[in-house]
Write a protein that holds these residues in place. Structure first.
Motif, PDB file in Angstrom:
ATOM      1  N   ILE A 701      -0.141 -39.002  21.937  1.00 19.71           N
ATOM      2  CA  ILE A 701      -0.891 -39.737  21.619  1.00 19.71           C
ATOM      3  C   ILE A 701      -1.621 -38.825  22.230  1.00 19.71           C
ATOM      4  O   ILE A 701      -1.569 -38.277  23.681  1.00 19.71           O
ATOM      5  N   GLY A 703      -6.024 -37.710  23.094  1.00 22.17           N
ATOM      6  CA  GLY A 703      -7.554 -38.255  22.892  1.00 22.17           C
ATOM      7  C   GLY A 703      -8.080 -37.242  24.058  1.00 22.17           C
ATOM      8  O   GLY A 703      -7.636 -37.055  25.173  1.00 22.17           O
ATOM      9  N   ILE A 709      -6.889 -43.082  21.393  1.00 23.22           N
ATOM     10  CA  ILE A 709      -5.961 -43.763  19.551  1.00 23.22           C
ATOM     11  C   ILE A 709      -4.729 -44.143  20.272  1.00 23.22           C
ATOM     12  O   ILE A 709      -4.361 -43.752  21.281  1.00 23.22           O
ATOM     13  N   VAL A 731      -8.592 -44.876  16.185  1.00 28.95           N
ATOM     14  CA  VAL A 731      -9.500 -44.299  17.070  1.00 28.95           C
ATOM     15  C   VAL A 731     -11.121 -45.259  17.119  1.00 28.95           C
ATOM     16  O   VAL A 731     -11.576 -45.239  16.542  1.00 28.95           O
ATOM     17  N   GLY A 748      -7.816 -34.322  18.853  1.00 35.74           N
ATOM     18  CA  GLY A 748      -7.029 -34.871  19.629  1.00 35.74           C
ATOM     19  C   GLY A 748      -5.444 -34.648  18.840  1.00 35.74           C
ATOM     20  O   GLY A 748      -5.673 -34.121  17.600  1.00 35.74           O
TER      21      GLY A 748
END
Length: 771
Positions: A701, A703, A709, A731, A748
């Motif tokens: 991930i 973000g 996220i 999210v 992101g």
């Protein structure tokens, strides 16, 4: 012999039929018909249309493949009357559209005898339909040497016309058509069909290209290898398209003066689908005003009809950047392409009388100035806008004769400014960007020594001129072609930007591809500057625009279609997007040319096309017709507007899906401003297309600060019997602590990897003002 009274009566009947003055309010309208409503008494839809809806002489095109209905020249009252007919699903006025105007294949990852070029046999037997201004077929780029027979599934024709015969088609250019009825009806004032039409002194009423744009885009997508290619020595080398062995089908829908009309574009979609193309490349867009809903947009409608039959459609994003929300061609079934630079440049230099040297670009190939210094003048200091822009007849010869003239970019074509300077007696031109273009530069084949410079450089030159009003001097130096420019790619300043103005749930553009200073084939009908006074002939020209980026993706789709004939258009797009690159050739994040800051998903979509990875993406996000229909229901379209697009009656479910859950390779999370802590969850379904059936992918991930996220599950396990796996993305935004830019957005990503493949989906987090 007839008696005189009978002759008089016959004359009275004859006059209304042929001598009545045309109605000046008549316009071209496109009428969408419920085809299932046709009474059985009529043998064809055409018989029905001419009997019940419009006179045969008024009808321009009849559509029966991607669209059911017709276009006709009607008065507004007649069109309004038709709108109330129970068999009419929609009526909309025809609109005029505009075109979005050697090394690039290597720059996007293609290598001779290796990878996708080798695996796809260079796109052999894939048919690329190009909607543009036609083709100049004699170019070496369109040779059919050593190509096999025309694919047996091809059902198209080679339409003849002015300076275009059946011999102009071959095993490379396997078909060609032209569409002019909408143009002829709409180009002239009032009844253009009678008083307007094609200006055959500058245009060919045939598939032959009088503009050059269509020849350029066709050879970019699928041109053959051509040795010793260049434009006046610039970009010298071996020219080649992205899919050199793909076949070309040409659909001339755009005309040199009046542009492109929706009714003709829709007719081309109808023909191309019937003809058997595999890919459609359409570097056309916009029109006047805000983007229309999909059910009122013939490009979106025609593209849906193609995509629903397995045909990939790519289109240019538009050239209205760097303004936000400027991207066009927004339908989720169209692959929308922005423009980027490549690692090749054509440097030029402004040398001022005080010794200052400022970098720029130019494609000027005439006699050089050889270092001679000339007086420098900026006519724009008068404050008159037309003068600063070097508009037609704006320059006083007494002021500019024998001097190098500074002109501001904007309004009229860049090359036209140089012609204005030349006519007024100037010896050279410095073309200065405004703030909106920043450092974004494109080369032009000017008719006089000229150099384009960025806004900062332009300001310095103007300041020098102002400080030395009678003594300022300058010269221009030209340095040819330089390979290996860094950084590259950079998002072109003109490339249109997101967010999507119709449905921000679908981020657009989808990706970027080479679109700056692209060398490709050109028409003999016009010089490289496209100015009427330019009598130069050249086999190749160098152009910039999202028009040039689009055929790179079209050619890429042809290669992927050849290597993976079972892939859907959505799978092909997904492969390009999830493997796109986010770094330049210095291994730093891609920059935005307009401000030299780090670019975002609004600028480049999923990233820069990288075909060496797209051939084997690992996972794709596939989409079916049912998914598109669910999306249209989700955004609030009713059964009638949806049927205009899909050609089939639909019933939307009572509980509508969320449009954010459309199985797109990118994710848009929309949150209200002043929402505090807010959470949204989205679903995606990944399909394993890798060679390893038993693959395990794990998520990582990215973000921004203040945005969490998460992905569930964090691991996707595939097997021979399980090729598809759903997952959920949540999210969570904490508005108080979130790092949201001035655009109201943050960015992101969710990336899946199995150790070999890297499958990246951008996540766009946007705050929306609530009414």
């Amino acid at each position: 012999m007839a008696s005189p009274p009978f002759l008089f009566l016959l004359l009275l009947l004859w006059i209304p039929l042929f001598a009545a003055a045309p109605d000046p309010t008549a316009k071209t309208y496109i009428i969408r018909i419920d085809a299932s409503s046709k009474p059985s008494i009529f043998p064809t839809h055409y018989h029905w249309y001419t009997s019940e809806f419009a006179q045969p002489t008024a009808i321009l095109h009849v559509y029966d493949t991607v669209f059911h209905g017709f276009s006709a020249l009607l008065t507004p009252d007649a069109a309004a009357s038709l709108a109330g007919h129970p068999a009419v699903l929609a009526t909309f006025e025809d609109r005029r559209r505009r075109l979005h105007t050697t090394r690039s294949p290597q720059f996007i990852g293609l290598r001779n005898q290796h990878g996708l070029w080798s695996e796809s046999d260079y796109g052999s037997d894939v048919i690329v339909g190009v909607f543009d201004t036609g083709i100049w077929p004699e170019r070496r780029s369109f040779s059919d040497l050593n190509l096999g027979p025309v694919p047996a599934r091809w059902r198209g024709i080679c339409q003849t016309g002015v300076r275009f015969t059946a011999n102009n088609c071959n095993r490379k250019v396997i078909g060609a058509r032209f569409f002019s009825k909408g143009h002829e009806a709409g180009a002239g004032a009032g009844f253009g069909a009678i008083f307007g039409g094609i200006n055959e002194t500058i245009e060919f009423k045939s598939p032959r290209d009088a503009d050059g744009h269509g020849t350029h885009t066709a050879s970019t997508a699928a041109g053959r290898h051509v040795f010793k290619a260049s434009l006046g020595g610039y970009a010298a080398g071996i020219a080649k398209g992205v899919a050199p062995k793909a076949r070309l089908a040409i659909y001339k829908v755009c005309w040199r003066i009046a542009g492109c009309f929706d009714s003709d574009i829709l007719a081309a979609f109808d023909a191309a689908v019937n003809d058997g193309v595999d890919v459609i490349s359409i570097s056309i867009g916009g029109g006047e005003g805000v983007s229309s809903p999909y059910y009122l947009d013939p490009i979106a409608i025609g593209a849906y009809g193609a995509v629903s039959r397995g045909i990939f459609v790519s289109s240019s994003a538009g050239n209205e950047g760097p303004n936000g929300m400027s991207v066009t061609n927004l339908a989720p079934w169209i692959t929308t392409v922005g423009a980027a630079t490549i690692d090749r440049n054509f440097p030029a230099e402004v040398v001022l009388g005080d010794g200052t040297k400022l970098s720029g670009v130019s494609l000027y190939s005439g006699p050089p100035l050889n270092g001679k210094m000339y007086p420098l003048v900026y006519p724009g200091k008068s404050g008159v806008l037309s003068v600063s822009l070097c508009m037609e007849n704006s320059l006083d010869p007494a002021t500019v004769r024998g001097k190098i003239v500074i002109c501001d970019r904007g309004s009229n074509p860049r090359v036209a400014k140089g012609l204005v300077v030349k006519k007024a007696g100037g010896v050279g031109m410095i073309l200065a960007n405004g703030v909106s273009n920043g450092a974004g530069l494109v080369g032009d084949a000017h008719l006089l020594p000229a150099c384009a410079v960025g806004s900062d450089e332009g300001d310095r030159i103007k300041a020098y001129s102002a400080a030395n009003p009678t003594a300022a001097t300058a010269t221009l130096n030209f340095h040819g072609t330089v390979i290996g420019t860094k950084p590259a790619p950079v998002v072109a300043s003109f490339s249109a930007r997101g967010p999507n103005s119709l449905n921000p749930e679908i981020p657009k553009p989808d990706l970027i591809a080479p679109g700056v200073n692209i060398l490709a084939a050109w028409s003999d009908a016009v010089g490289p500057s496209s100015l009427e006074s330019d009598t130069r002939k050249t086999e190749f020209n160098i152009l910039s625009g999202t028009s040039m980026a689009c055929p790179h993706v079209s050619g890429a789709a042809a290669l992927l279609k050849s290597a993976h004939p079972d892939w859907s258009p959505a799978a092909i797009r997904s492969a390009m997007m999830t493997t796109a690159s986010l770094v330049d050739n210095t291994m730093n994040p891609i920059l935005d040319e307009s401000n030299e800051n780090r670019a975002t998903s609004y600028d480049y979509g999923a990233g820069n096309l990288k075909l060496d990875l797209a051939m084997d993406p690992g996972l794709v996000y596939d989409v079916t017709d049912a998914d598109y229909i669910n999306f249209l229901c989700a955004i609030g379209y009713g059964p009638k507007p949806i049927e205009v697009i899909t050609r089939s009656p639909v019933n939307c479910p009572t509980k509508k899906a969320s449009p954010e859950n459309f199985n797109y390779p990118s994710i848009a999370a929309l949150f209200p401003t002043r929402g505090g802590v807010t959470t949204k969850t989205f679903i995606r379904v990944a399909t394993n297309v890798g060679e390893e059936a038993s693959a395990v992918y794990r998520a990582t991930i990215e973000g921004p600060k203040g945005v969490a996220i998460t992905v569930m599950p964090g691991k996707l396990m595939f097997s021979e019997g399980v090729r598809k796996q759903p997952y959920y993305v949540t999210v969570r935004i904490d508005e108080k602590n979130a790092t949201i830019g001035e655009s109201g957005s943050a960015f992101g990503a969710v990336t899946w990897t199995d150790g070999k493949h890297v499958v990246r989906s951008p996540v766009v987090i946007t705050q929306i003002n609530q009414m």
